[in-house]
Design an enzyme around this catalytic site. Sequence first.
Site: not given
Length: 234
Positions: A52, A124, A48, A121
């Site tokens: 991101d 990502e 994650e 989450d």
Amino acid sequence: MVLPNFSILEEKLGTSFVNKDLFKQAFTHRSYINENKHNVFDHNERLEFLGDAVLELAATSFLFKTYPKRNEGELTAFRAALVNTNTLSQVALSLGFNDFLLLSKGESKDTGRARQYILADTFEAVIGAIYLDQGYDAAYSFVETNLLSLTEEIVTSGSWVDAKSAFQEKSQEILSTTPVYETVQEEGPDHNKHFTVAVKIKDETIALGKGKSKQEAEQEAARNGLQKKGWLPQ
């Protein structure tokens, strides 16, 4: 526990992982690991973290090229509307991610905002997994197909408009005062915090907002405040 058939999701997403465990890891919540100590792969928080960053680069690059006449502030607002928890969780839900989440028994019962965080989450984390397994171009293609295609809708609908600015303008115009934002709760580890923020006018709490950053939580509090006060544009 019998794992979902991730090959079905791979086919739906139009991707094929070399490292199948990496794909499964993207859907693995920390709570699942706590109940399944002998799992062969780790939880998805590192993926994650990576995803991101890849997502931010992909969105920024796309917006920079697509809107050459828009200024930095507008592009930042477009990006924030694209990558916030609400948008990412809705996209993840539409892709069927909810059926593939590996959660603890307790976590699997949670819905609402808690599930939105998990879905965002996971989205990502999937980006991070694709990046590691297939490179940036494949990760960008995934983001472009499933998320960046929403940009025009977001721009034309005005959902990117800075809710904090709108709430402040209305508060000053109607009540002759400036709203104040106060963080009322922080949850989670340092790398994955969730914030609850209150927007107040003259010490009165008007609305609450939640987000993965204080800025996102403040924007949600402002949007909720606009709705509660009846200040949304007609």
